[in-house]
Write a protein that holds these residues in place. Structure first.
Motif: not given
Lengths: 101, 189
Positions: B133-141
Protein backbone atom coordinates in the motif's frame (compact mmCIF):
# COMPACT_ATOMS: atom_id res chain seq x y z
CA UNK A 1 1.65 7.83 15.73
CA UNK A 2 -1.67 6.97 14.21
CA UNK A 3 -4.62 5.36 15.88
CA UNK A 4 -4.23 1.59 16.42
CA UNK A 5 -6.06 -0.63 13.98
CA UNK A 6 -7.93 -2.52 16.67
CA UNK A 7 -9.93 0.62 17.50
CA UNK A 8 -11.22 0.75 13.94
CA UNK A 9 -12.01 -2.96 14.11
CA UNK A 10 -14.06 -2.42 17.27
CA UNK A 11 -15.97 0.42 15.62
CA UNK A 12 -16.62 -1.79 12.58
CA UNK A 13 -17.83 -4.60 14.84
CA UNK A 14 -20.26 -2.25 16.59
CA UNK A 15 -21.54 -0.96 13.25
CA UNK A 16 -21.99 -4.53 12.03
CA UNK A 17 -23.93 -5.36 15.19
CA UNK A 18 -26.22 -2.36 14.72
CA UNK A 19 -26.92 -3.42 11.14
CA UNK A 20 -27.58 -7.04 12.11
CA UNK A 21 -29.95 -5.94 14.88
CA UNK A 22 -31.81 -3.75 12.39
CA UNK A 23 -32.19 -6.57 9.89
CA UNK A 24 -33.51 -8.89 12.60
CA UNK A 25 -35.95 -6.51 14.28
CA UNK A 26 -37.28 -3.96 11.80
CA UNK A 27 -40.34 -4.83 9.74
CA UNK A 28 -40.14 -2.36 6.91
CA UNK A 29 -38.30 -3.98 4.00
CA UNK A 30 -36.66 -0.71 2.98
CA UNK A 31 -35.27 -0.08 6.47
CA UNK A 32 -34.03 -3.69 6.60
CA UNK A 33 -32.28 -3.05 3.31
CA UNK A 34 -30.61 0.06 4.74
CA UNK A 35 -29.42 -2.04 7.69
CA UNK A 36 -27.81 -4.44 5.22
CA UNK A 37 -25.96 -1.45 3.76
CA UNK A 38 -24.78 -0.64 7.29
CA UNK A 39 -23.35 -4.15 7.64
CA UNK A 40 -21.63 -3.88 4.25
CA UNK A 41 -20.05 -0.60 5.35
CA UNK A 42 -18.79 -2.16 8.55
CA UNK A 43 -17.09 -4.90 6.56
CA UNK A 44 -15.60 -2.29 4.22
CA UNK A 45 -14.13 -0.49 7.22
CA UNK A 46 -12.60 -3.77 8.38
CA UNK A 47 -11.08 -4.36 4.93
CA UNK A 48 -9.54 -0.88 4.85
CA UNK A 49 -8.18 -1.29 8.37
CA UNK A 50 -6.51 -4.60 7.58
CA UNK A 51 -5.13 -3.12 4.35
CA UNK A 52 -3.42 -0.47 6.46
CA UNK A 53 -2.28 -2.86 9.19
CA UNK A 54 -0.77 -5.35 6.71
CA UNK A 55 0.41 -2.70 4.21
CA UNK A 56 -1.39 -4.56 1.45
CA UNK A 57 -3.50 -2.95 -1.26
CA UNK A 58 -5.67 -6.06 -1.65
CA UNK A 59 -8.01 -4.93 1.09
CA UNK A 60 -8.79 -1.67 -0.66
CA UNK A 61 -9.35 -3.49 -3.95
CA UNK A 62 -11.83 -5.74 -2.15
CA UNK A 63 -13.69 -2.67 -0.88
CA UNK A 64 -13.77 -1.34 -4.45
CA UNK A 65 -15.49 -4.51 -5.66
CA UNK A 66 -17.83 -4.57 -2.65
CA UNK A 67 -18.97 -1.06 -3.58
CA UNK A 68 -19.75 -2.16 -7.14
CA UNK A 69 -21.64 -5.27 -6.02
CA UNK A 70 -23.53 -3.28 -3.37
CA UNK A 71 -24.68 -0.75 -5.96
CA UNK A 72 -25.94 -3.54 -8.22
CA UNK A 73 -27.59 -5.24 -5.24
CA UNK A 74 -29.44 -2.07 -4.27
CA UNK A 75 -30.75 -1.61 -7.81
CA UNK A 76 -32.08 -5.16 -8.06
CA UNK A 77 -33.38 -5.22 -4.48
CA UNK A 78 -35.33 -2.00 -4.82
CA UNK A 79 -36.72 -3.28 -8.12
CA UNK A 80 -37.97 -6.37 -6.30
CA UNK A 81 -39.49 -4.21 -3.54
CA UNK A 82 -41.34 -2.09 -6.10
CA UNK A 83 -42.60 -5.22 -7.85
CA UNK A 84 -43.83 -6.69 -4.53
CA UNK A 85 -45.52 -3.41 -3.67
CA UNK A 86 -47.38 -3.47 -6.98
CA UNK A 87 -48.75 -6.93 -6.24
CA UNK A 88 -49.44 -6.64 -2.52
CA UNK A 89 -49.49 -2.90 -1.64
CA UNK A 90 -47.32 -3.51 1.42
CA UNK A 91 -43.66 -3.31 2.34
CA UNK A 92 -43.94 -5.05 5.71
CA UNK A 93 -42.17 -8.40 5.87
CA UNK A 94 -44.85 -10.10 7.98
CA UNK A 95 -47.36 -9.63 5.18
CA UNK A 96 -45.12 -11.12 2.50
CA UNK A 97 -43.91 -14.17 4.42
CA UNK A 98 -45.36 -16.69 1.99
CA UNK A 99 -43.58 -17.33 -1.29
CA UNK A 100 -46.89 -17.73 -3.12
CA UNK A 101 -47.36 -15.00 -5.70
CA UNK B 1 -1.45 9.28 28.60
CA UNK B 2 -3.14 8.34 25.35
CA UNK B 3 -2.35 11.75 23.91
CA UNK B 4 1.36 11.08 24.22
CA UNK B 5 1.09 8.00 21.99
CA UNK B 6 -1.47 9.18 19.45
CA UNK B 7 -1.50 12.61 17.85
CA UNK B 8 -4.32 14.74 19.19
CA UNK B 9 -5.90 15.92 15.90
CA UNK B 10 -6.23 12.35 14.66
CA UNK B 11 -7.78 11.32 17.94
CA UNK B 12 -10.30 14.17 17.77
CA UNK B 13 -11.25 13.33 14.18
CA UNK B 14 -11.61 9.66 15.11
CA UNK B 15 -13.83 10.35 18.12
CA UNK B 16 -16.04 12.85 16.24
CA UNK B 17 -16.56 10.50 13.29
CA UNK B 18 -17.29 7.56 15.61
CA UNK B 19 -19.92 9.69 17.38
CA UNK B 20 -21.43 10.61 14.00
CA UNK B 21 -21.48 6.93 12.97
CA UNK B 22 -23.09 5.93 16.26
CA UNK B 23 -25.79 8.61 16.08
CA UNK B 24 -26.55 7.69 12.47
CA UNK B 25 -26.69 3.96 13.16
CA UNK B 26 -28.88 4.20 16.25
CA UNK B 27 -31.09 6.76 14.49
CA UNK B 28 -31.46 4.42 11.52
CA UNK B 29 -32.59 1.65 13.84
CA UNK B 30 -35.06 3.77 15.80
CA UNK B 31 -36.48 6.01 13.07
CA UNK B 32 -40.23 5.78 12.65
CA UNK B 33 -40.35 7.00 9.08
CA UNK B 34 -38.25 5.49 6.28
CA UNK B 35 -37.22 8.97 5.07
CA UNK B 36 -35.60 9.71 8.43
CA UNK B 37 -33.86 6.34 8.29
CA UNK B 38 -32.43 7.22 4.86
CA UNK B 39 -31.09 10.55 6.16
CA UNK B 40 -29.50 8.83 9.16
CA UNK B 41 -27.93 6.38 6.71
CA UNK B 42 -26.29 9.33 4.89
CA UNK B 43 -24.87 10.48 8.23
CA UNK B 44 -23.34 7.09 8.96
CA UNK B 45 -21.89 6.79 5.47
CA UNK B 46 -20.21 10.19 5.83
CA UNK B 47 -18.71 9.13 9.14
CA UNK B 48 -17.29 5.98 7.58
CA UNK B 49 -15.90 8.07 4.70
CA UNK B 50 -14.04 10.26 7.23
CA UNK B 51 -12.57 7.13 8.81
CA UNK B 52 -11.49 5.98 5.32
CA UNK B 53 -9.62 9.25 4.81
CA UNK B 54 -7.95 8.92 8.19
CA UNK B 55 -6.75 5.46 7.22
CA UNK B 56 -5.27 6.72 3.96
CA UNK B 57 -7.92 5.39 1.59
CA UNK B 58 -8.74 8.71 -0.08
CA UNK B 59 -10.09 7.25 -3.31
CA UNK B 60 -12.45 4.90 -1.49
CA UNK B 61 -13.68 7.78 0.68
CA UNK B 62 -14.53 9.77 -2.45
CA UNK B 63 -16.27 6.78 -4.02
CA UNK B 64 -18.11 6.18 -0.76
CA UNK B 65 -19.52 9.71 -0.78
CA UNK B 66 -20.34 9.76 -4.50
CA UNK B 67 -21.75 6.26 -4.92
CA UNK B 68 -23.18 5.46 -1.50
CA UNK B 69 -24.21 8.78 0.04
CA UNK B 70 -25.10 10.09 -3.41
CA UNK B 71 -26.51 7.49 -5.74
CA UNK B 72 -27.61 4.68 -3.43
CA UNK B 73 -29.40 6.89 -0.89
CA UNK B 74 -31.08 8.87 -3.67
CA UNK B 75 -32.29 5.54 -5.05
CA UNK B 76 -33.64 4.63 -1.61
CA UNK B 77 -35.41 7.98 -1.32
CA UNK B 78 -36.83 7.54 -4.82
CA UNK B 79 -38.42 4.23 -3.88
CA UNK B 80 -39.67 5.60 -0.54
CA UNK B 81 -41.34 8.50 -2.36
CA UNK B 82 -42.76 6.06 -4.91
CA UNK B 83 -44.31 3.89 -2.21
CA UNK B 84 -45.61 6.76 -0.07
CA UNK B 85 -43.67 9.08 2.23
CA UNK B 86 -45.99 9.13 5.23
CA UNK B 87 -46.10 5.35 5.51
CA UNK B 88 -45.28 4.67 9.13
CA UNK B 89 -44.36 1.24 10.40
CA UNK B 90 -47.06 -0.47 12.40
CA UNK B 91 -44.57 -1.42 15.08
CA UNK B 92 -40.87 -0.88 15.09
CA UNK B 93 -39.76 -2.62 18.31
CA UNK B 94 -42.68 -2.53 20.71
CA UNK B 95 -45.07 -5.44 21.13
CA UNK B 96 -42.70 -8.14 19.99
CA UNK B 97 -40.29 -8.46 22.87
CA UNK B 98 -39.38 -12.10 22.25
CA UNK B 99 -38.08 -11.43 18.77
CA UNK B 100 -36.18 -8.33 19.88
CA UNK B 101 -34.66 -10.19 22.83
CA UNK B 102 -33.58 -13.11 20.64
CA UNK B 103 -32.07 -10.72 18.10
CA UNK B 104 -30.27 -8.88 20.90
CA UNK B 105 -28.78 -12.10 22.28
CA UNK B 106 -27.62 -13.20 18.83
CA UNK B 107 -26.06 -9.84 18.03
CA UNK B 108 -24.37 -9.73 21.46
CA UNK B 109 -22.80 -13.15 20.81
CA UNK B 110 -21.51 -12.01 17.40
CA UNK B 111 -20.16 -8.79 18.94
CA UNK B 112 -18.35 -10.65 21.73
CA UNK B 113 -16.68 -12.89 19.18
CA UNK B 114 -15.73 -9.93 16.98
CA UNK B 115 -14.26 -8.04 19.95
CA UNK B 116 -12.07 -11.00 20.82
CA UNK B 117 -10.87 -11.25 17.21
CA UNK B 118 -10.39 -7.47 16.86
CA UNK B 119 -8.34 -6.97 20.00
CA UNK B 120 -6.61 -10.29 20.47
CA UNK B 121 -5.65 -12.01 17.26
CA UNK B 122 -2.96 -10.91 14.85
CA UNK B 123 -3.03 -11.84 11.21
CA UNK B 124 0.21 -13.38 10.06
CA UNK B 125 1.38 -15.12 6.93
CA UNK B 126 2.73 -14.27 3.53
CA UNK B 127 1.86 -10.98 1.88
CA UNK B 128 -0.65 -11.15 -0.92
CA UNK B 129 0.29 -10.62 -4.53
CA UNK B 130 -1.66 -7.37 -4.74
CA UNK B 131 1.27 -5.16 -3.77
CA UNK B 132 2.28 -2.84 -0.98
CA UNK B 133 0.00 0.00 0.00
CA UNK B 134 2.91 2.34 0.72
CA UNK B 135 4.40 1.99 -2.78
CA UNK B 136 3.01 5.31 -4.01
CA UNK B 137 -0.06 7.49 -4.01
CA UNK B 138 -3.29 5.81 -2.96
CA UNK B 139 -5.03 6.15 -6.33
CA UNK B 140 -1.95 5.04 -8.26
CA UNK B 141 -1.40 1.92 -6.19
CA UNK B 142 -5.08 1.02 -6.29
CA UNK B 143 -5.33 1.57 -10.05
CA UNK B 144 -2.21 -0.49 -10.75
CA UNK B 145 -3.62 -3.35 -8.72
CA UNK B 146 -7.12 -3.19 -10.22
CA UNK B 147 -5.89 -2.96 -13.81
CA UNK B 148 -3.23 -5.66 -13.55
CA UNK B 149 -3.76 -8.24 -10.82
CA UNK B 150 -7.53 -7.91 -10.60
CA UNK B 151 -8.24 -7.16 -14.26
CA UNK B 152 -10.56 -10.14 -14.79
CA UNK B 153 -12.80 -9.39 -11.79
CA UNK B 154 -12.86 -5.76 -12.89
CA UNK B 155 -14.11 -6.78 -16.33
CA UNK B 156 -16.67 -9.08 -14.74
CA UNK B 157 -18.15 -6.18 -12.76
CA UNK B 158 -19.11 -4.65 -16.11
CA UNK B 159 -21.18 -7.75 -16.88
CA UNK B 160 -22.64 -7.62 -13.36
CA UNK B 161 -23.74 -4.00 -13.77
CA UNK B 162 -25.36 -4.73 -17.13
CA UNK B 163 -27.22 -7.69 -15.61
CA UNK B 164 -28.36 -5.51 -12.69
CA UNK B 165 -29.66 -2.77 -14.99
CA UNK B 166 -31.51 -5.22 -17.25
CA UNK B 167 -32.92 -7.03 -14.22
CA UNK B 168 -34.14 -3.80 -12.61
CA UNK B 169 -35.84 -2.73 -15.86
CA UNK B 170 -37.58 -6.09 -16.23
CA UNK B 171 -38.62 -6.20 -12.57
CA UNK B 172 -40.04 -2.70 -12.44
CA UNK B 173 -41.72 -2.80 -15.84
CA UNK B 174 -45.46 -2.96 -15.64
CA UNK B 175 -46.45 -6.29 -17.14
CA UNK B 176 -49.13 -5.83 -19.76
CA UNK B 177 -52.27 -7.93 -19.76
CA UNK B 178 -51.08 -10.95 -17.82
CA UNK B 179 -50.19 -9.48 -14.45
CA UNK B 180 -53.25 -7.37 -13.81
CA UNK B 181 -55.80 -10.17 -13.32
CA UNK B 182 -53.33 -12.08 -11.15
CA UNK B 183 -52.84 -9.11 -8.87
CA UNK B 184 -56.59 -8.72 -8.59
CA UNK B 185 -57.00 -12.42 -7.80
CA UNK B 186 -54.40 -12.47 -5.06
CA UNK B 187 -56.02 -9.50 -3.37
CA UNK B 188 -59.33 -11.33 -3.22
CA UNK B 189 -57.72 -14.41 -1.66
Amino acid sequence: MSIPGSWYLVVAALLFGLGAFGVLTRRNVIVMFMSVELMLNAVNLTFVTYARMLNDVGGQVAVFFVLVVAAAEVVVGLGIIVAIFRHRATVTVDDISSLKG
Amino acid sequence: MIATVISVPQLIVFIVSVVIIAIGGVGLLSARYPVHAALFLVMTLFGVAVLFIEEGAEFLAAVQVVVYAGAVVVLFLFVIMLLGVDREEITSFAGDTVRVALAGVGVALILAELFIVATGAWVTGAHAVAGKLSAGSNIGVLARSVFTTYLLPFELTAALLVIAVVGAVILSRRMSGVAQPRAHESREV
